[in-house]
Write a protein that holds these residues in place. Structure first.
Motif, PDB file in Angstrom:
ATOM      1  N   LEU A 154       6.052  35.006  64.807  1.00  0.00           N
ATOM      2  CA  LEU A 154       6.594  34.205  63.708  1.00  0.00           C
ATOM      3  C   LEU A 154       7.506  33.080  64.182  1.00  0.00           C
ATOM      4  CD1 LEU A 154       7.432  37.051  61.127  1.00  0.00           C
ATOM      5  CD2 LEU A 154       5.309  35.754  61.412  1.00  0.00           C
ATOM      6  N   GLY A 155       7.763  33.019  65.478  1.00  0.00           N
ATOM      7  CA  GLY A 155       8.625  31.966  66.013  1.00  0.00           C
ATOM      8  C   GLY A 155      10.085  32.147  65.665  1.00  0.00           C
ATOM      9  N   LEU A 156      10.567  33.405  65.619  1.00  0.00           N
ATOM     10  CA  LEU A 156      11.959  33.692  65.277  1.00  0.00           C
ATOM     11  C   LEU A 156      12.804  33.740  66.542  1.00  0.00           C
ATOM     12  CD1 LEU A 156      11.468  36.615  62.688  1.00  0.00           C
ATOM     13  CD2 LEU A 156      11.508  34.153  62.256  1.00  0.00           C
ATOM     14  N   SER A 157      13.916  33.004  66.558  1.00  0.00           N
ATOM     15  CA  SER A 157      14.842  33.071  67.691  1.00  0.00           C
ATOM     16  C   SER A 157      15.647  34.360  67.612  1.00  0.00           C
ATOM     17  CB  SER A 157      15.795  31.877  67.663  1.00  0.00           C
ATOM     18  OG  SER A 157      16.693  31.987  66.558  1.00  0.00           O
TER      19      SER A 157
ATOM     20  N   GLY B 283      18.780  38.284  64.622  1.00  0.00           N
ATOM     21  CA  GLY B 283      20.040  39.005  64.451  1.00  0.00           C
ATOM     22  C   GLY B 283      20.614  38.830  63.056  1.00  0.00           C
ATOM     23  N   LEU B 284      20.541  37.607  62.519  1.00  0.00           N
ATOM     24  CA  LEU B 284      21.043  37.367  61.169  1.00  0.00           C
ATOM     25  C   LEU B 284      20.212  38.139  60.144  1.00  0.00           C
ATOM     26  CD1 LEU B 284      22.896  35.924  59.188  1.00  0.00           C
ATOM     27  CD2 LEU B 284      21.344  33.952  59.266  1.00  0.00           C
ATOM     28  N   GLY B 285      18.887  38.089  60.292  1.00  0.00           N
ATOM     29  CA  GLY B 285      18.033  38.815  59.354  1.00  0.00           C
ATOM     30  C   GLY B 285      18.256  40.311  59.413  1.00  0.00           C
ATOM     31  N   ALA B 286      18.405  40.839  60.636  1.00  0.00           N
ATOM     32  CA  ALA B 286      18.689  42.264  60.780  1.00  0.00           C
ATOM     33  C   ALA B 286      19.990  42.619  60.085  1.00  0.00           C
ATOM     34  CB  ALA B 286      18.759  42.633  62.265  1.00  0.00           C
ATOM     35  N   GLY B 287      20.982  41.740  60.197  1.00  0.00           N
ATOM     36  CA  GLY B 287      22.289  42.012  59.615  1.00  0.00           C
ATOM     37  C   GLY B 287      22.370  41.848  58.115  1.00  0.00           C
ATOM     38  N   LEU B 288      21.522  40.998  57.525  1.00  0.00           N
ATOM     39  CA  LEU B 288      21.572  40.781  56.077  1.00  0.00           C
ATOM     40  C   LEU B 288      21.261  42.053  55.296  1.00  0.00           C
ATOM     41  CD1 LEU B 288      20.006  37.244  55.665  1.00  0.00           C
ATOM     42  CD2 LEU B 288      22.339  37.950  55.088  1.00  0.00           C
ATOM     43  N   PHE B 289      20.543  42.973  55.902  1.00  0.00           N
ATOM     44  CA  PHE B 289      20.344  44.295  55.296  1.00  0.00           C
ATOM     45  C   PHE B 289      21.683  44.869  54.847  1.00  0.00           C
ATOM     46  CE2 PHE B 289      20.761  48.837  55.846  1.00  0.00           C
ATOM     47  CZ  PHE B 289      19.642  49.378  55.235  1.00  0.00           C
TER      48      PHE B 289
ATOM     49  N   GLY C 251      22.434  38.776  69.128  1.00  0.00           N
ATOM     50  CA  GLY C 251      21.415  37.735  69.166  1.00  0.00           C
ATOM     51  C   GLY C 251      21.987  36.399  69.602  1.00  0.00           C
ATOM     52  N   LEU C 252      23.173  36.066  69.099  1.00  0.00           N
ATOM     53  CA  LEU C 252      23.808  34.793  69.454  1.00  0.00           C
ATOM     54  C   LEU C 252      24.118  34.744  70.946  1.00  0.00           C
ATOM     55  CD1 LEU C 252      24.995  32.121  68.392  1.00  0.00           C
ATOM     56  CD2 LEU C 252      27.166  33.332  68.047  1.00  0.00           C
ATOM     57  N   MET C 253      24.660  35.852  71.483  1.00  0.00           N
ATOM     58  CA  MET C 253      24.980  35.893  72.911  1.00  0.00           C
ATOM     59  C   MET C 253      23.714  35.836  73.763  1.00  0.00           C
ATOM     60  SD  MET C 253      28.207  35.747  73.247  1.00  0.00           S
ATOM     61  CE  MET C 253      28.123  34.651  71.815  1.00  0.00           C
ATOM     62  N   LYS C 254      22.635  36.428  73.262  1.00  0.00           N
ATOM     63  CA  LYS C 254      21.366  36.356  73.999  1.00  0.00           C
ATOM     64  C   LYS C 254      20.872  34.912  74.068  1.00  0.00           C
ATOM     65  CE  LYS C 254      17.316  37.816  75.664  1.00  0.00           C
ATOM     66  NZ  LYS C 254      16.514  36.577  75.606  1.00  0.00           N
ATOM     67  N   ASP C 255      20.943  34.191  72.956  1.00  0.00           N
ATOM     68  CA  ASP C 255      20.506  32.800  72.945  1.00  0.00           C
ATOM     69  C   ASP C 255      21.418  31.910  73.790  1.00  0.00           C
ATOM     70  OD1 ASP C 255      18.242  33.185  71.440  1.00  0.00           O
ATOM     71  OD2 ASP C 255      19.183  32.672  69.525  1.00  0.00           O
TER      72      ASP C 255
END
Length: 451
Positions: free
Chosen positions: A50-53, A58-64, A392-396
């Motif tokens: 899907l081309g997700l960074s 990380g944001l999508g996982a956290g919005l749960f 996720g942010l630290m990985k990027d």
């Protein structure tokens, strides 16, 4: 019935409850946690397709957890209104449908929306179960009772890790990708199991057909005696409970602790694969081993805490141990200096659960327990937004997860510090109550204690 006979009869009732309700609740939570974090395995191919960074993931996982947190307190209050079996079954049914709907995600926005809705659907299951257990088990047994239900948490990692490689290996069958099969086949069980809960779970001891009248009465008296010792009970207002300092202390402790858990859980497959070069199936089996070790740690920690009659020391020491594990892993390479420290941290995290989740029942009961536990979990759930986004942010930013793991060191130290503060507050309240009782018995003066 002679009150002196209550303990034996109540113990008989509690043994029946352990066999009849805890396995049902444990299976339900196992399914919940799998559907909450199965995107950690799905991301190994979904993000690429899907081309997700890593940041978007990380944001999508956290919005749960945003949706979850917003609905926690209302959900627990509705559980009290509609009854445990109806409300818990409703939660399972709706989250199962939304978990399956994740297979249709195509854009970041759709990913965000479905994760948020999944959180709303699952909201209230965990705090509802914790409150429900207070209707069955006295304070002295609650660490073991909670651990026997909550053992589903590490075991869900075992089940998910064992299945992930096989499900992702179905890539291309009937035109579906492996991650679509994962969402579909792991979303069906909670829908089906919701009907099992609806049929078999009693709303409380008084509704349990498998308890005798004497057992119901004895259990009621034992639990009433526990409730009388709580700082807040049935007559406490919702607002007073939500603003109670110890509720916030416990909530913040859980926030810092679960920041560590979610920071690792949502990134574990990627961290382990990056450090070792293992296949998806091998990584899954390693996480399955972590789950078994975590289950053993949870049972040992709860049994030790109940046997010693002590809670806070059993949480502070493992939290400090977690920080050491994350620190070593953040500088390590390969199995011995990265995988093993992370496995140890996972074991220690699970060892904390029984003792820590028994602590709120030292100062909450009845309606206050339902509202207070939900409020703590609301505070806690924001960790699920912070932790995956941070990792996720630290990985990027850096290209790997090492800086992210160092952030978990700080979070585990903050958890230990918050529990030290709560421990001091509980001891102070106990001391002041003892002084108030002594003063009242000596001169008949009634003291209004606000701790």
């Amino acid at each position: 019935m002679d009150p002196s006979d209550d303990s034996g009869v109540a113990a008989s009732a509690q043994r029946k409850a352990s066999l009849r309700i805890i396995p049902l609740l444990g299976i339900g939570y196992c399914l919940a946690y799998m559907d909450r974090v199965n995107i950690s395995f799905a991301s190994l191919s979904m993000n690429r397709d899907l081309g997700l960074s890593a940041t978007v993931y990380g944001l999508g996982a956290g919005l749960f957890f945003v949706g979850y947190a917003l609905c926690e307190v209302p959900s627990n209050l509705l559980l009290m209104r509609f009854g445990a079996k109806r409300w818990l079954a409703r939660i399972m049914f709706t989250w199962g449908l939304l978990a399956m709907a994740m297979m249709f995600v195509r854009t970041p926005l759709e990913f965000y929306i479905l994760r948020f809705l999944l959180g709303m659907a699952e909201a209230g299951f965990f705090p509802g179960v914790i409150y429900y257990l207070t209707l069955w088990f006295p304070v002295r047994m609650r660490a073991r009772a909670v651990s026997r239900f909550y053992i589903a948490l590490p075991l869900s990692s075992t089940v998910m890790g064992s299945l992930a490689g096989w499900l992702l290996g179905m890539n291309g069958k009937f035109g579906l990708t492996g991650w679509q099969w994962l969402f579909l086949l792991e979303g069906i069980p909670p829908v089906l199991f919701s009907f099992v809960l609806l049929r078999t779970l009693p709303d409380g001891p008084e509704k349990a057909r498998w308890l005798t009248p004497d057992e119901k009465a004895a259990m009621g008296r034992v639990l009433a005696a526990d409730g009388a010792q709580a700082h807040l009970g049935h007559d406490s207002g919702i607002l007073r409970t939500l603003l109670y300092p110890k509720v916030w202390m416990m909530g913040l402790f859980m926030f810092f602790l679960l920041t560590c858990s979610y920071g690792f859980s949502f990134s574990a497959p990627a961290i382990l694969q990056g450090a070792t070069g293992w296949s998806v199936a091998t990584v899954g089996y390693v996480i399955a081993i972590f789950g078994v070790a975590g289950a053993v740690g949870m049972l040992i920690g709860a049994a030790s805490s109940d046997r010693a009659g002590e809670r806070t020391f059993h949480t502070i020491v493992p939290a400090l141990g977690m920080s050491v594990g994350y620190l070593i892993a953040s500088y390590g390479h390969g199995v011995w200096t990265m995988v093993l420290p992370l496995g140890l941290s996972f074991l220690l995290y699970n060892a904390i659960q029984g003792p820590s989740l028994a602590i709120p029942m030292q100062f909450l009961s009845g309606r206050a327990a339902a509202a207070g536990i939900a409020a703590m979990n609301t505070i806690t759930m924001f960790s699920g937004l912070v932790a995956p986004y941070w990792m996720g942010l630290m990985k990027d930013k850096t290209g790997d997860y090492r800086v992210g793991l160092r952030g978990l060191v700080l979070s585990s130290l903050c958890a230990a510090g918050m529990m030290c503060l709560l421990s001091w507050s509980l001891r102070r309240t106990k001391m002041l109550k003892a002084r108030a009782v002594d003063a009242s018995s000596m001169d008949g003066v009634k003291i209004d204690l606000k701790a």
